[in-house]
Design an enzyme around this catalytic site. Sequence first.
Site, short mmCIF file in Angstrom:
data_model
loop_
_atom_site.label_atom_id
_atom_site.label_comp_id
_atom_site.label_asym_id
_atom_site.label_seq_id
_atom_site.Cartn_x
_atom_site.Cartn_y
_atom_site.Cartn_z
N GLY A 1 38.78 30.88 12.61
CA GLY A 1 39.91 31.43 11.84
C GLY A 1 39.42 32.07 10.55
O GLY A 1 38.30 32.57 10.47
N LEU B 1 34.67 21.23 6.44
CA LEU B 1 35.57 21.91 5.49
C LEU B 1 37.02 21.48 5.71
O LEU B 1 37.82 21.46 4.78
CB LEU B 1 35.48 23.43 5.65
CG LEU B 1 36.30 24.22 4.63
CD1 LEU B 1 35.54 24.34 3.31
CD2 LEU B 1 36.68 25.61 5.12
N HIS C 1 39.24 15.92 -2.96
CA HIS C 1 39.69 17.32 -2.99
C HIS C 1 41.22 17.35 -2.98
O HIS C 1 41.86 17.77 -2.04
CB HIS C 1 39.11 18.06 -1.78
CG HIS C 1 39.39 19.53 -1.76
ND1 HIS C 1 39.16 20.36 -2.84
CD2 HIS C 1 39.89 20.34 -0.78
CE1 HIS C 1 39.50 21.59 -2.51
NE2 HIS C 1 39.96 21.61 -1.28
N1 LIG Z 1 37.65 21.75 1.89
C1 LIG Z 1 38.02 22.92 1.39
O1 LIG Z 1 37.67 23.25 0.27
C2 LIG Z 1 38.84 23.87 2.20
C3 LIG Z 1 38.98 25.21 1.82
C4 LIG Z 1 39.70 26.09 2.63
C5 LIG Z 1 40.26 25.64 3.82
N2 LIG Z 1 40.12 24.33 4.16
C6 LIG Z 1 40.66 23.82 5.42
O2 LIG Z 1 39.92 24.39 6.49
C7 LIG Z 1 40.72 24.40 7.67
C8 LIG Z 1 40.68 25.79 8.29
O3 LIG Z 1 41.30 26.72 7.46
P1 LIG Z 1 41.45 28.25 7.96
O4 LIG Z 1 42.05 28.99 6.84
O5 LIG Z 1 40.17 28.73 8.54
O6 LIG Z 1 42.52 28.07 9.12
P2 LIG Z 1 42.79 29.03 10.36
O7 LIG Z 1 44.07 28.62 10.96
O8 LIG Z 1 42.61 30.45 9.95
O9 LIG Z 1 41.61 28.69 11.37
C9 LIG Z 1 41.47 27.47 12.02
C10 LIG Z 1 40.87 27.76 13.38
O10 LIG Z 1 40.57 26.50 14.00
C11 LIG Z 1 40.77 26.72 15.39
N3 LIG Z 1 40.83 25.43 16.08
C12 LIG Z 1 41.89 24.59 16.20
N4 LIG Z 1 41.54 23.53 16.97
C13 LIG Z 1 40.25 23.72 17.34
C14 LIG Z 1 39.35 22.98 18.15
N5 LIG Z 1 39.69 21.84 18.72
N6 LIG Z 1 38.10 23.49 18.33
C15 LIG Z 1 37.73 24.65 17.76
N7 LIG Z 1 38.55 25.39 16.98
C16 LIG Z 1 39.80 24.93 16.79
C17 LIG Z 1 42.06 27.53 15.45
O11 LIG Z 1 42.24 28.13 16.73
C18 LIG Z 1 41.84 28.51 14.34
O12 LIG Z 1 41.21 29.71 14.79
C19 LIG Z 1 42.11 23.94 7.21
O13 LIG Z 1 42.26 22.57 7.48
C20 LIG Z 1 42.08 24.18 5.72
O14 LIG Z 1 42.99 23.35 5.02
C21 LIG Z 1 39.43 23.45 3.38
O1 LIG Z 2 44.39 24.27 -0.77
C1 LIG Z 2 44.19 24.28 0.44
O2 LIG Z 2 45.02 23.87 1.27
C2 LIG Z 2 42.91 24.88 0.99
C3 LIG Z 2 41.70 24.44 0.25
O3 LIG Z 2 41.57 23.06 0.20
C4 LIG Z 2 41.60 25.03 -1.13
O4 LIG Z 2 41.36 24.30 -2.10
O5 LIG Z 2 41.71 26.26 -1.25
#
Ligand SMILES: NC(=O)c1ccc[n+]([C@@H]2O[C@H](COP(=O)([O-])OP(=O)(O)OC[C@H]3O[C@@H](n4cnc5c(N)ncnc54)[C@H](O)[C@@H]3O)[C@@H](O)[C@H]2O)c1
Ligand SMILES: O=C(O)C[C@H](O)C(=O)O
Length: 313
Positions: free
Chosen positions: A14, A123, A180
Site C-alpha cells: 500500500g 511499521l 507510538h
Molecule cells: N509505525 C508508524 O510510524 C506508522 C506510520 C505510518 C503507517 N503506519 C501503519 O502502517 C500500516 C500500513 O499503512 P499504509 O498507509 O501503507 O496502508 P495501506 O492501506 O495503504 O496499505 C496496507 C496494505 O497492506 C495490505 N495487506 C493487508 N493484509 C495483508 C496481508 N495479510 N499480507 C500482505 N499484505 C496485506 C493491503 O492489501 C494494503 O495494500 C497501517 O497499520 C498504518 O497505521 C505506521
Molecule cells: O498516525 C497514524 O495513524 C499513522 C502513523 O502512526 C503516523 O504517525 O503517521
Amino acid sequence: MAIKRRKISVIGGGFTGATTALMVAQKELGDVVLVDIPQMEGPTKGKALDMLEATPVIGIDSTIIGTSSYEDTKDSDVVVITAGIARKPGMSRDDLVNTNAGIMKAVTKEVVKYSPNCYIIVLTNPADAMTYTVFKESGFPKNRVMGQSGVLDTARFRTFVAQELNLSVEDITGFVLGGHGDDMVPLIRYSFAGGIPLEKLMPKERLDAIVERTRKGGGEIVGLLGNGSAYYAPAASLTQMVEAIIKDKKRILPTIAYLEGEYGYEDLYVGVPTILGGDGIEKIIELDLTEDEREALAKSVESVRNVMSALPE
Ligand SMILES: NC(=O)c1ccc[n+]([C@@H]2O[C@H](COP(=O)([O-])OP(=O)(O)OC[C@H]3O[C@@H](n4cnc5c(N)ncnc54)[C@H](O)[C@@H]3O)[C@@H](O)[C@H]2O)c1
Ligand SMILES: O=C(O)C[C@H](O)C(=O)O
C-alpha cells in the site's frame, strides 16, 4: 564465492509499503520484493514494474518485483512489515489492534518460513503491540525484531523545530521515548540545534507547543489526507533503519525494542534509544531520566500495556 546483492522484502504494497520499496531501491540497499495479498497481485506487480522502469532514469541497478507469493521473499536479509489497515479520521491507532494482530500472525509465519535468518522491522499500527505480536510469533531473538516509530516522531519534532528557528533540519537532533501514541515522550533535555540545547534557543511555551504538535503529528496528517495516514516520512524512516542494518552503520536511533528490565520494564516492546547495526538492535541505551520524564514514560507505557491487553490470544 560471488558476492550477492542484499534482499529486502516489504510486506504490504500500500502507501507505506510501495513508498518504502522505492526509497530502499533508490539508495541501492539491495533488491526489493513487494508482497501483498493475492487479490492485490495485479496492482502490486504494476507498482513494482513501474518503479523498475524508473531505475534507468534514476541510475540504479536494484531490481524490484511485486508478488503475492512468499516464495519470492526467500532468504531476505531484512523484512519490513507494513501490511494491515490504517486509521481514518476520528480513529486512534489502537482501534486497529484486532484486525492487524491477525494479519501480523499470518504474515510472520510466512516470513519466518522463507527467511529464518532475517531482521524484521514492523511499521503496522498500533506499532508497539504489533512488534510484540511479531516477536512472539517469529520465535526470533529480540535483536532481530524491532518496530519503527521514533525515527518518524523525531523527524516530525526536528521539522517543527527547524521551521521555528529557521535553521537547517540537519542540525536539529531530538529524542522521543515511549509508545507510538499521543502520550509519547519527546526528551527536550536531549534535543539540540548544532550542539546547543534547544531550551537555550526557544522560549518554553514554543517548545511545549512543538512537543504537543509532535505527539499529535500522525493525527494531523490523517485529518488532512482524509482517507489514510502518513507515508512519505514513515517510508523515509523505515529506509533509514534498513540502511543502518544493511550497512552495519551502528546508528543511534530510537527504535521499538524488547525490554527486559531496561528503564524498569519487562516483557514489553516500546520506543527507546538503540544502536542499530548489522546485528539489528545491538544495544539499548539507558538514559538518566528526571522524575517528570519517568512519570511521562510510565504513562506512555501504561497506554501500550492497555493495547497489549486487547491482543487476541
Ligand atoms: N509505525 C508508524 O510510524 C506508522 C506510520 C505510518 C503507517 N503506519 C501503519 O502502517 C500500516 C500500513 O499503512 P499504509 O498507509 O501503507 O496502508 P495501506 O492501506 O495503504 O496499505 C496496507 C496494505 O497492506 C495490505 N495487506 C493487508 N493484509 C495483508 C496481508 N495479510 N499480507 C500482505 N499484505 C496485506 C493491503 O492489501 C494494503 O495494500 C497501517 O497499520 C498504518 O497505521 C505506521
Ligand atoms: O498516525 C497514524 O495513524 C499513522 C502513523 O502512526 C503516523 O504517525 O503517521
